[in-house]
Design a protein around this motif. Structure first.
Motif, PDB file in Angstrom:
ATOM      1  N   GLU A  59      38.758  22.129 -25.730  1.00 22.22           N
ATOM      2  CA  GLU A  59      38.937  22.599 -24.359  1.00 22.22           C
ATOM      3  C   GLU A  59      39.043  21.433 -23.389  1.00 22.22           C
ATOM      4  N   ARG A  60      38.240  20.414 -23.610  1.00 19.29           N
ATOM      5  CA  ARG A  60      38.269  19.248 -22.717  1.00 19.29           C
ATOM      6  C   ARG A  60      39.573  18.475 -22.861  1.00 19.29           C
ATOM      7  N   GLN A  61      40.145  18.468 -24.061  1.00 18.50           N
ATOM      8  CA  GLN A  61      41.408  17.762 -24.253  1.00 18.50           C
ATOM      9  C   GLN A  61      42.555  18.443 -23.517  1.00 18.50           C
ATOM     10  N   GLY A  62      42.523  19.761 -23.500  1.00 17.76           N
ATOM     11  CA  GLY A  62      43.482  20.503 -22.694  1.00 17.76           C
ATOM     12  C   GLY A  62      44.869  20.568 -23.295  1.00 17.76           C
ATOM     13  N   GLN A  63      45.504  19.439 -23.533  1.00 11.55           N
ATOM     14  CA  GLN A  63      46.917  19.428 -23.912  1.00 11.55           C
ATOM     15  C   GLN A  63      47.146  19.753 -25.377  1.00 11.55           C
ATOM     16  N   TYR A  64      46.127  19.643 -26.223  1.00 16.35           N
ATOM     17  CA  TYR A  64      46.297  19.888 -27.647  1.00 16.35           C
ATOM     18  C   TYR A  64      45.413  21.042 -28.107  1.00 16.35           C
ATOM     19  N   THR A  65      45.923  21.791 -29.082  1.00 14.39           N
ATOM     20  CA  THR A  65      45.087  22.757 -29.773  1.00 14.39           C
ATOM     21  C   THR A  65      44.348  22.043 -30.891  1.00 14.39           C
ATOM     22  N   SER A  66      43.465  22.770 -31.558  1.00 16.94           N
ATOM     23  CA  SER A  66      42.681  22.169 -32.640  1.00 16.94           C
ATOM     24  C   SER A  66      43.584  21.656 -33.750  1.00 16.94           C
ATOM     25  N   ASN A  67      44.562  22.460 -34.163  1.00 21.80           N
ATOM     26  CA  ASN A  67      45.457  22.036 -35.242  1.00 21.80           C
ATOM     27  C   ASN A  67      46.325  20.859 -34.821  1.00 21.80           C
ATOM     28  N   GLU A  68      46.752  20.864 -33.562  1.00 18.63           N
ATOM     29  CA  GLU A  68      47.579  19.760 -33.080  1.00 18.63           C
ATOM     30  C   GLU A  68      46.799  18.458 -33.062  1.00 18.63           C
ATOM     31  N   ILE A  69      45.527  18.541 -32.705  1.00 18.04           N
ATOM     32  CA  ILE A  69      44.692  17.337 -32.705  1.00 18.04           C
ATOM     33  C   ILE A  69      44.590  16.768 -34.100  1.00 18.04           C
ATOM     34  N   GLU A  70      44.397  17.634 -35.090  1.00 23.08           N
ATOM     35  CA  GLU A  70      44.291  17.164 -36.463  1.00 23.08           C
ATOM     36  C   GLU A  70      45.613  16.561 -36.942  1.00 23.08           C
ATOM     37  N   ARG A  71      46.739  17.162 -36.542  1.00 27.73           N
ATOM     38  CA  ARG A  71      48.027  16.611 -36.940  1.00 27.73           C
ATOM     39  C   ARG A  71      48.282  15.246 -36.318  1.00 27.73           C
ATOM     40  N   GLN A  72      47.713  15.029 -35.134  1.00 25.33           N
ATOM     41  CA  GLN A  72      47.907  13.750 -34.466  1.00 25.33           C
ATOM     42  C   GLN A  72      47.241  12.602 -35.219  1.00 25.33           C
ATOM     43  N   LEU A  73      46.325  12.926 -36.141  1.00 25.08           N
ATOM     44  CA  LEU A  73      45.689  11.875 -36.943  1.00 25.08           C
ATOM     45  C   LEU A  73      46.709  11.104 -37.761  1.00 25.08           C
ATOM     46  N   ASN A  74      47.789  11.765 -38.128  1.00 26.84           N
ATOM     47  CA  ASN A  74      48.828  11.124 -38.940  1.00 26.84           C
ATOM     48  C   ASN A  74      49.862  10.412 -38.090  1.00 26.84           C
ATOM     49  N   ASN A  75      49.706  10.485 -36.770  1.00 20.28           N
ATOM     50  CA  ASN A  75      50.625   9.804 -35.860  1.00 20.28           C
ATOM     51  C   ASN A  75      50.133   8.384 -35.638  1.00 20.28           C
ATOM     52  N   GLU A  76      50.820   7.410 -36.198  1.00 23.06           N
ATOM     53  CA  GLU A  76      50.358   6.030 -36.122  1.00 23.06           C
ATOM     54  C   GLU A  76      50.365   5.497 -34.691  1.00 23.06           C
ATOM     55  N   LYS A  77      51.215   6.061 -33.847  1.00 28.95           N
ATOM     56  CA  LYS A  77      51.323   5.560 -32.475  1.00 28.95           C
ATOM     57  C   LYS A  77      50.188   6.066 -31.589  1.00 28.95           C
ATOM     58  N   ASN A  78      49.508   7.099 -32.013  1.00 32.78           N
ATOM     59  CA  ASN A  78      48.417   7.673 -31.227  1.00 32.78           C
ATOM     60  C   ASN A  78      47.093   7.213 -31.832  1.00 32.78           C
ATOM     61  N   ASP A  79      46.303   6.470 -31.059  1.00 32.15           N
ATOM     62  CA  ASP A  79      45.047   5.961 -31.608  1.00 32.15           C
ATOM     63  C   ASP A  79      43.955   7.029 -31.678  1.00 32.15           C
ATOM     64  N   MET A  80      44.202   8.188 -31.031  1.00 25.80           N
ATOM     65  CA  MET A  80      43.243   9.301 -31.075  1.00 25.80           C
ATOM     66  C   MET A  80      41.829   8.841 -30.755  1.00 25.80           C
ATOM     67  N   MET A  81      41.702   8.011 -29.733  1.00 23.80           N
ATOM     68  CA  MET A  81      40.398   7.442 -29.422  1.00 23.80           C
ATOM     69  C   MET A  81      39.390   8.512 -29.013  1.00 23.80           C
TER      70      MET A  81
END
Length: 1956
Positions: free
Chosen positions: A1159-1181
């Motif tokens: 909810e705090r992230q706002g722009q991503y859903t739970s599944n989208e956040i997990e998929r972003q782990l494989n995005n090398e350009k996003n540090d997912m800090m």
């Protein structure tokens, strides 16, 4: 800095380098470091190897600038990289330094990349100078540097806010750095051109001057820690603080001091010289040390002055502030001088503030550079003493020119003279001794530890022997010779004492160590104590306890055997306790002599005089009293009636006891002790004190106030009275009659008896009494636990703990929180600042307190939201309005007012018979309902008036509220309005506010809807709410009537835009729409717990808080090695063997927190956040942080500790500070609040956080993730500082002229740079490898010099902090000023909350056990017992007290493995005071898997085993008064002693019962005495069982449950724990503690590890871990029980069950607990896999270099590594002899033995045993050795088997041999074989010489295979039933299921993430 032109000194060399540049690049690219290319980065900043020396920083800066300007001008960037390369090449041409070759090749790769940035563009290097000049001119224009410089000169930045000033400073700093680098490179290029070429260059003089001018400003931005003393370019508000300015000026140079010569101070210094410059010049202190201690002293003086108020003079702090620092820092030195009876050098400074400052600075500099010598506080006193004496001489003997002279230590003016001449010589001796310890494996007696070195300075001879500077040939400075391993055993007391004692004493006497001092010195060895490894230390340290209990046992037994008649005869028998007492004192005196063996030649003569005097005295007295007692009893038995000897005995014994009692009273009663010490110079007093106890520098004055003494004395009187009453009536008395019967009865033994039959059945009596006596000695621990639990409960209740323990309690008492907050957490200065504000706004006290409370409460709520414990909606409900508007209405958080308005309306509708006053009284019974109705009404009025202020409807709104107000005033509300229709009106209001708060649609679309809603509201009010009369009157309003007729009513609404308007609309809407129950807010259990504890603490007693500026300053200190800092993306998505990732695990364990995070992230859903782990350009800090904050990571700890600074800033803003006259008003953020800059500056003077990351330098050099994450944390938290040890490779010329590579060690402090790099603040060279002892304390020691303040909170990296708790820190710090005790506190204990106990049952057990200790347990230790120590972090230390007394931990190898506890010992021995406080808490993580818990228990148990050997425990045990000594024993090492005895009781009891059964005694005794059901044995075994299963451990938990949860929840929690097999867990833990404690005392050694919680542990892993500690012992107990079952007489039915239940429970718990508490431990597939893994491990033959997890042989070799001394081997042999008892007893009970008692029977059994071994060898002979005879061998084995089988059958048929005899024989041969193998293991060297070691190894493998099969078989059988695994999962994770967590998904594994 190196000379700028040095890299271009040879033009020819430079030209050659240019000509061959391409060739160099090609070569470099062939071996370029893949680290840089793989990461795709161009910059090398931060990766410059430190082996390049001091120039590494310069190269690093060049590369950073090159990277920054790359996009602007790649040509110039390339030039800078080339210059950096040439600098590196010049510094290390051969690339021999560590990391240099990789750096150079990587740099070459980058240069090549920069060369090819623009393809086809030729690089003209001859034009480099012009390129740089042109670029710089463009750079100045682009950044408007001229304009910035002009505005700076004109003072045009005066009105900047904090953020603007910070950005400008960073920009100017960057400009100066770029200018400096370009100027250096340009100068270098120019210098390497010829005069002719230089004349042709178009160099602009103006540009060059500007470049040089800007470059010089680099010095103005020098990195600093807290105070920018040498950084005038930094616009830091901290320098504006009055006290800081005064403190800095106090250090200024005065005319009385000699002036420094020209050149003594470096050019370009950005500050005035001061006394630190003088001391640096004189003694040669390092510049890093000088700068560090300068800042430290300024802050100490400033904070001391702040506590007193503003300084009376602007240029100097007051003398009181100076004296406060001076007295605290030099207090230990003054005490040292008094102890040695020498004149202190500080006496000359008395009354002279400047001289006091000078001496204080000198001490700080000595301490700051002392490195490992900081562990030797009295050594530092010695150094200070001599250096100040020399300083006086230099100040007095100044040469005629008035120029300062250098010290003898620093004649050449070296920058490291003090380090080289003072620290290093002694360090090298310490290092040599540490090396001699063989990494802790050598005997403690074989080498000098830190304490031995320090205690040398307790003797006056140090002043004569060492002189000044150090005399290198002094015995103290002699290095030890390297000892062979066999010689280390020679120092073992029990092994070699007899052999070496006489020779050593003779040598000592011959050389005059006792009678006179020798002319030639020998090496000084151990000093006052030798840590011999023996269990006798338990008696030696606590002999008074053992003497007391022994003589009491003797007296009780005499009284019981005298038929409880107290006559003359009984009294005379009781006088024998005098003989016992004296003989035990004589034994103690012998131990005094034995335990100083190894220090005879080093200790002082008066120590030996005392030891021999006491030995002679007690020896003579013991002999005399024994002889007199014998004579007295002979006289009494003679029947003559003579009493001569009786009276003589009474006179002698009475005289001794009277004198002893008098001395005891003088030494132990606090009042008398203080008087005795006041008369300490009297010879008689000195003699008495000397003969009574040895004289040490520490341990003096260990007494408390008389009131405290009486309190803990009364406590122990109750404990001892309960203990002795129970022991007498239920244990001793019950065995008297059976003992008499056994003694007088002639009993026949079944076997060949040697001892008992002719000695009154002595062994039979011993078998009965032994368990009872053991229980007698250990059950004091039981009674202590019971009584202390109740005392602790009463203390906790009186402290008001647990008053708020539910959400409903929290809700009901919320209205009282603001008042409690104002009382306990709001300073008096804040109340004064806000007094006028309340008067202006017409506030009552409740409103004023709510105004103060709201901002703080809201920050707490915001903190919970930021941590994702609550959602956005919960945050809105919990936030409290600021309450800063006029009027007395208090606005409460919405969660208190939820649904209250509608409930009030319903009440009004249902109460038709009540008048208005009665109705309001009914509503007001719920105070929040009254607040809600009142607020809703006023908000509605304000919202409607703001909407229609420019509309005709304004008249209607005003008229309506006027009429309603009039009705209220006239109490006619019910008569004028239809209250039953109010809900209709509220519905329309809700619709209106819903439109106004709609953010999805624009205002233009919403306005028409709002108009309609207003019109609907109008209709509802007029038609439903108003009476006809009111309606008609209002409708006649002219303006209103016209507006209605023309349709203009409500068309000109004013949309709410202002913050207050929007806030009112939103709050009104929530008031009317929220229907959730307040009990549901917040949902998260952790959020509830935190809020409940915090609000409860507001009502607890705590010191009133001083204003922030007057509060004590403090540091937080965290040691870190290589643990997780942040979970990286790879780790988050990495799957374990079951397919579980950390992220998946955390999502399931913390589902609500994950939902809040999404909810705090706002722009991503739970599944989208997990998929972003494989995005090398996003540090997912954000995701990494969320996960890391839920693990035991450094990031979690740092975030928590940084709350302290935020809290201090908030407190300054709310209570007022020098910038703001009245506090309380905050901006939208803290940074936007008025006065923020000053508030932040004040906070920085009060708080420092240092994380000592020991190997950060290596991690950074290797590019490890931890280094990057640490750097991220430094950037995120600007106040975070990191200390680490930097290792620099150096080359020097050896004695033979060859180049030798050495290492230099530097202690460094760094901080984050806004650009994302680290900045070095201080660098201090160390004398060598800093880690000479235990790692953690050494890590703390090197970095403690960088801490600041009066206090220091030690925090482990598995801890957490909470913002709301940080708010109470200044209250806690004010406890240091408490005068409620005899001494001011030196350590403040803090309550801990274990945050890892919410999932598994084991985690819950451990957390509750830990919680009960850190709360109730430590509460009692602190008060009334006064023996609380330091049990680990997060205690708060009096920093000044401890840094002058050895630090916050001890570091000697192995002996100080539990380093934290020794800080408490040291503090107590040095007259400190340790308290405990529970109104503040800190989070702590614990290991939560059984294996991890076991290893933690092993570490603690081993640590306690080492503590028993230590001098600290010995001195505390000797110097405490008797009752305080009892407290100390039973709450420290005594707990582990009694734990060991608890297990020993089982062995003694069972061996006794088996002895009676096998000897035939129990059958005979059944006829003469009821012994099997004897009450004494029953009470003994029951007591042991209750101890074993942890009932007494659980008592504190139960009391704590009752206190903090309530009685009902406490009962439920306790029963739940038992149903979840808590007793099995505690029994298993008992075995862990017993094993490791006993092994450490006998052999030494400890190990520990940590891991993950929800993870299946393989069978082989559990077997390796618990085989020797639990399984073998459990099988031995089982063997005893089976033997007793087979041969005992009371072995049937209930009798056997009652007698053996506790033992069976222990055995089964020890065998199967690791598998019961193992996740998926009974899942069939796991069992199959575990069996394969175990068999592979067991039968793998092994090889060189294999780990113990890979091969049984490797593991087995490691398991016997602890058997390394002769003493240890002897003990192993002795303990192994018990296994032969089975065979001896059983063979006489065989049917084939008949009634024979001949020893031949036993001999035949051995023939049978060896025959079986021979047969085993025949049948297991390997085919490899008989490959040629396989057929014959098989035939032979088959025939032999048939013959044996036939022989057995024939023997059974024709002789008395039975089948049962065969099985019994095989059974008893098992322990016999184990005993033989154990003895062979102990005498391994002999067995190996006999070439039998392979057979022993085979035997052990066979036994391990059998033990594994015994354990594995029932597990495998149970695993066949699927429901067992389901039941186990519920058992292990009941807490998780109760919270609705999906734990089963985690346990199921099978790659669940694949579907997400």
């Amino acid at each position: 800095m190196m000379r700028r032109g040095s890299v271009y000194d040879s033009p020819r060399r430079q030209q050659r380098a240019i000509d061959n540049w391409g060739h160099l690049v090609r070569r470099a690219l062939l071996s370029a470091d893949s680290r840089f290319t793989a990461e795709g980065r161009d910059d090398l900043g931060g990766f410059v190897p430190t082996s390049l020396g001091q120039e590494a920083g310069s190269i690093n800066l060049i590369l950073q600038v090159a990277d920054e300007i790359q996009s602007q001008n790649p040509h110039v960037a390339r030039i800078l990289c080339e210059y950096a390369y040439l600098m590196a090449q010049q510094l290390d041409p051969q690339s021999e330094g560590r990391g240099v070759l990789q750096f150079k090749t990587g740099l070459m790769s980058v240069i090549r990349q920069k060369q090819s940035k623009r393809e086809g563009e030729r690089i003209d290097r001859s034009n480099d100078i012009i390129q740089i000049q042109n670029f710089y001119e463009e750079y100045r224009r682009f950044h408007k540097i001229d304009e910035l410089e002009r505005m700076e000169q004109q003072g045009g930045f005066g009105r900047e806010d904090a953020e603007q000033a910070k950005r400008r400073m960073q920009k100017m700093k960057k400009i100066s750095q770029v200018s400096k680098v370009l100027n250096d490179v340009l100068n270098s290029l120019i210098e390497n051109t010829t005069e002719e070429e230089r004349a042709k260059l178009p160099i602009s003089k103006e540009t060059k001057e500007k470049m040089e001018s800007a470059a010089k400003k680099t010095a103005e931005f020098k990195p600093f820690n807290i105070l920018p003393l040498e950084s005038p370019g930094v616009p830091d508000t901290i320098v504006l603080i009055e006290e800081v300015r005064a403190a800095a000026l106090t250090l200024g140079y005065s005319h009385e001091l000699p002036r420094l010569p020209e050149g003594a101070v470096k050019a370009g210094l950005q500050r005035d010289i001061d006394i630190f410059d003088l001391l640096e010049y004189i003694f040669g202190f390092q510049i890093g040390n000088v700068n560090n201690q300068r800042e430290q002293l300024i802050l100490l003086l400033a904070n001391s002055q702040a506590a007193l108020g503003p300084p009376s003079r602007a240029n100097q702090v007051d003398e009181g502030a100076i004296r406060r620092c001076y007295d605290r820092l030099l207090d230990n030195y003054i005490k040292w001088c008094h102890y040695l009876r020498i004149r202190a050098v500080t006496e000359r400074a008395t009354g002279d503030p400047r001289m006091m400052v000078l001496l204080t600075a000198t001490y700080l500099l000595i301490w700051g550079e002392a490195a490992n010598l900081r562990f030797l506080p009295e050594c530092l006193c010695y150094i200070f003493h001599h250096m100040v004496k020399e300083l006086y001489q230099l100040l007095e003997n100044t040469n005629p020119s008035g120029v300062a002279e250098r010290s003898l230590l620093n004649p050449a003016g070296s920058g490291t003279a003090y380090l080289d001449k003072v620290v290093t010589p002694l360090y090298q001796v310490i290092a040599a001794e540490a090396k001699n310890s063989q990494d802790g494996k050598a005997s403690h007696a074989a080498w000098r530890n830190y304490d031995d070195f320090n205690e040398y300075f307790w003797s006056p001879r140090c002043l004569d022997s060492l002189s000044w500077p150090w005399r290198p040939d002094a015995g103290f400075m002699m290095k030890p010779k390297k000892k062979a391993s066999f010689l280390l055993d020679a120092l073992d007391l029990s092994t070699f004492f007899v052999k070496n004692f006489l020779s050593e004493i003779g040598s000592m006497l011959q050389e005059g160590f006792i009678l006179q001092r020798t002319k030639g010195e020998k090496k000084v060895g151990k000093m006052t104590f030798v840590e011999h490894r023996t269990g006798f230390h338990v008696y030696h340290s606590f002999h008074r306890l053992w003497i007391f209990f022994t003589v009491m046992l003797q007296a009780l037994m005499i009284f019981a055997f005298s038929d409880q008649k107290l006559n003359d005869r009984t009294f005379k028998k009781m006088l024998s306790v005098g003989v016992t007492f004296v003989m035990m004192k004589f034994f103690q005196s012998l131990l005094d002599l034995f335990f100083i063996y190894g220090a005879y030649t080093s200790t002082q003569g008066w120590t030996f005089s005392r030891i021999f005097s006491r030995l002679a005295w007690f020896g003579g007295l013991g002999g005399a009293i024994t002889w007199l007692y014998v004579k007295m009893m002979q006289e009494d038995n003679s029947g003559t009636g003579a009493t001569t000897w009786y009276h003589l005995f009474l006179i002698v014994l009475g005289s001794y006891l009277g004198a002893q009692l008098l001395i005891t009273l003088i030494m132990r009663i606090p009042f008398l002790r203080r008087r005795a010490e006041a008369c300490g110079d009297w010879a008689i007093i000195r003699f008495i004190m000397w003969i009574h106890q040895d004289r040490y520098f520490v341990g003096r004055g260990l007494y408390e106030r008389t009131r405290d003494y009486l309190a803990y004395t009364l406590f122990w009187i109750v404990v001892l009275a309960s203990k002795f009453a129970f022991s007498y009536f239920f244990q001793i008395k019950a065995l008297v009659e059976p003992t008499r019967i056994i003694e007088s009865t002639r009993l026949d033994y079944k076997w060949h008896d040697i001892v008992s039959q002719d000695n009154h059945n002595a062994l039979t009596i011993a078998a009965l009494w032994a368990p009872v006596i053991l229980i007698y000695y250990l059950d004091t621990q039981v009674w202590y636990t019971i009584i202390s639990s109740f005392v602790g409960g009463l203390e906790g209740a009186s402290a008001r703990l647990g008053e708020i323990r539910t959400v409903s309690m929290f809700q009901k008492r919320f209205s009282s929180f603001p008042d409690a907050f104002s009382k306990n957490l709001f300073s008096k200065s804040g109340e004064k600042n806000q007094g006028s504000l309340a008067t202006q706004l017409n506030w009552n006290l409740q409103k004023l307190n709510a105004f103060r409370f709201a901002p703080m409460w809201n920050e707490v709520v915001n903190s919970l939201r930021e941590e994702d414990y609550i959602s956005n909606s919960e945050k809105d409900l919990l936030l409290m309005p600021r309450n800063q508007w006029p009027g007395s209405l208090v606005q409460w958080p919405l969660f208190l007012l939820a649904n209250k308005v509608y409930l009030g309306v319903e009440m009004a509708q249902d109460s038709r018979s009540l008048n208005q006053q009665q109705l309001w009284e009914k509503v007001s019974k719920d105070e929040y309902m009254a607040f809600a109705v009142d607020e809703a009404y006023k908000l509605l009025e304000e919202v409607l008036l703001s909407l229609v202020k420019h509309d005709a409807g304004h008249i209607w709104v005003k008229g309506v509220f006027n009429d309603v107000n009039a009705g209220i005033q006239e109490s006619a509300l019910q008569g004028h309005f239809y209250l039953k229709r109010v809900d209709s009106v509220l519905t329309k209001v809700t619709a209106l506010t819903g439109i106004l708060t709609n953010k999805k649609l624009g205002m233009e679309k919403l306005k028409p809807q709002a108009v309609i809603a207003m019109q609907n509201l109008y209709d509802a009010v007029m038609n439903d709410f108003f009476t006809v009369e009111l309606k008609e009157r209002i409708e006649e309003f002219r303006a209103l009537k016209e507006a209605r007729m023309t349709g203009r009513l409500f068309v000109n609404l004013d949309w709410p835009i202002l913050d207050r308007e929007m806030e009112n609309v939103k709050r009104l809407h929530l008031l009317l729409t929220i229907t959730k129950s307040a009990a549901e807010i917040p949902k998260n259990l952790e959020a509830r717990r935190r809020l409940q504890f915090f609000t409860n603490s507001l009502f607890m007693d705590m010191p009133p808080p001083p204003e922030v500026q007057k509060s004590l300053s403090f540091s937080v200190f965290t040691p870190y090695y290589a643990e997780d800092v942040l979970y990286d993306k790879k780790k988050l998505k990495e799957e374990n063997e079951d397919g579980i990732t950390i992220l998946f695990y955390l999502q399931k364990i913390f589902p609500d927190e994950w939902k809040n995070f999404v909810e705090r992230q706002g722009q991503y859903t739970s599944n989208e956040i997990e998929r972003q782990l494989n995005n090398e350009k996003n540090d997912m800090m954000d995701l990494r942080l969320w996960a890391s904050y839920r693990g035991q990571t450094l990031a979690r700890t740092v975030r928590g500790m940084m709350y302290y600074k935020k809290a201090l800033i908030l407190q300054s803003l709310l209570e007022g500070n020098p910038d703001v006259e009245e506090g309380g008003f905050l901006g939208a953020t803290l940074e936007e609040s008025p006065g923020y800059r000053m508030a932040r500056a004040i906070a920085e003077t009060k708080f420092t956080y240092v994380v000592t990351c020991q190997i950060y330098g290596q991690q950074k050099q290797k590019g490890e993730q931890q280094a990057k994450d640490i750097l991220y944390l430094m950037k995120k938290y600007e106040s975070l500082r990191v200390a680490y040890v930097d290792i620099v490779d150096q080359k020097c010329e050896g004695p033979d002229g060859k180049i030798v590579h050495t290492q230099e060690f530097y202690s460094k402090l760094i901080k984050g740079d806004p650009d994302g790099m680290d900045q070095e603040v201080y660098s201090i060279k160390l004398p060598g490898q800093f880690r000479l002892g235990e790692g953690k304390p050494e890590n703390q020691n090197h970095a403690i010099i960088f801490t600041r303040g009066d206090a220091c909170q030690t925090i482990d990296m598995n801890q957490d902090n909470y913002f709301e708790e940080a708010y109470k820190m200044r209250n806690l710090l004010d406890e240091f000023n408490s005068t409620s005790c005899l001494r001011r506190p030196t350590i403040l204990g803090v309550r801990e909350h274990v945050f890892t106990g919410s999932v598994s049952s084991l985690a819950w057990f451990m957390s509750q056990q830990e919680t009960s200790f850190v709360t109730l347990g430590q509460r009692v230790l602190a008060r009334p017992l006064k023996v609380r120590m330091h049990y680990g972090h997060p205690d708060v230390f009096d920093r000044i007290f401890h840094i002058t007394r050895g630090g916050i931990s001890k570091a000697s190898r192995t002996i100080n493995i539990s380093e934290d506890i020794f800080a408490g010992f040291n503090s107590t021995l040095r007259q400190g005071n340790i308290t405990h406080h529970e109104y503040i808490q800190v989070g702590k993580g614990r290991d939560v898997g059984l294996n991890q818990i076991a290893m933690f228990e092993a570490k603690v148990s081993s640590g306690n085993g080492e503590q028993i050997l230590s001098r600290d425990v010995f001195r505390l045990g000797q110097l405490f008064d008797f009752f305080r000594m009892l407290s100390f024993f039973y709450t420290s090492v005594g707990y582990y002693v009694t734990t060991l005895m608890t297990t020993l009781v089982v062995y003694v009891f069972l061996y006794g019962k088996v002895y009676l059964a096998l000897s035939g005694m129990d059958q005979q005794l059944q006829d003469v005495a009821d012994l099997t059901g004897n009450r004494a044995l029953a009470s003994a075994i029951n007591t042991q069982f209750l101890l074993q299963i942890g009932i007494f451990t659980a008592i504190p938990m139960i009391v704590n449950f009752i206190l903090e949860q309530g009685v009902l929840k406490a009962i439920i929690s306790f029963l739940t724990m038992q149903l979840q097999l808590a007793s099995v867990f505690f029994t298993f833990s008992l075995g862990t503690r017993t094993h490791y404690f006993g092994r450490t005392v006998l052999h030494g050694g400890a190990k520990a590890s940590r891991g993950f919680v929800v993870q299946h542990i393989k069978f082989a892993d559990n077997y390796r871990l618990y085989s020797r500690s639990h399984f073998i012992k459990a099988l031995e107990i089982s063997m005893l029980l089976i033997t007793y079952l087979a041969y005992g007489q009371d072995n049937s039915g209930v009798a056997y069950i009652l007698l053996s239940f506790s033992s069976w429970f222990m055995a089964l718990s020890w065998l199967f607990a690791p598998y019961i508490f193992n996740p998926s431990g009974f899942e069939w597939q796991k069992i199959v896999e575990d069996f394969d893994d175990w068999t592979n491990w067991l039968f793998y033959k092994g090889g060189v270099g294999l780990k113990d997890t890979e091969s049984w042989e490797a593991w087995w070799e490691g398991e016997q590594a602890h058997i390394k001394t002769l003493r240890g081997r002897i003990w192993e042999i002795i303990l192994s002899l018990r296994f032969f008892f089975f065979q001896y007893g059983v063979v006489y009970s065989l049917q084939v033995s008949g009634r024979s008692e001949s020893l031949a029977v036993y001999g035949y059994s051995w023939i049978a045993f060896f025959g079986l071994i021979l047969l085993f060898q025949v049948f297991t002979i390997t085919t490899r050795t008989s490959v040629k005879f396989q057929l014959f061998l098989r035939l032979f084995q088959g025939v032999l088997f048939l013959i044996l089988l036939a022989a057995i059958v024939v023997t059974i048929v024709f002789t008395d041999l039975s089948v049962g005899d065969c099985f019994a024989t095989l059974l008893v041969f098992i322990p016999t074989g184990w005993g033989i193998l154990s003895i062979c293991q102990a005498i391994r060297p002999i067995v190996e010489k006999l070439r039998l070691w392979d057979a022993v190894r085979t035997g052990f493998r066979l036994y391990d295979a059998m033990m594994g099969a015994i354990i594995f078989t029932p597990i495998a059988i149970i695993s066949w039933f699927p429901f067992v695994s389901t039941f186990q999962t519920r058992l292990l994770y009941n807490q998780a299921f109760s919270r609705g967590l999906e734990i089963s998904i985690i346990l199921a594994g099978n790659r669940p993430n694949a579907n997400t």
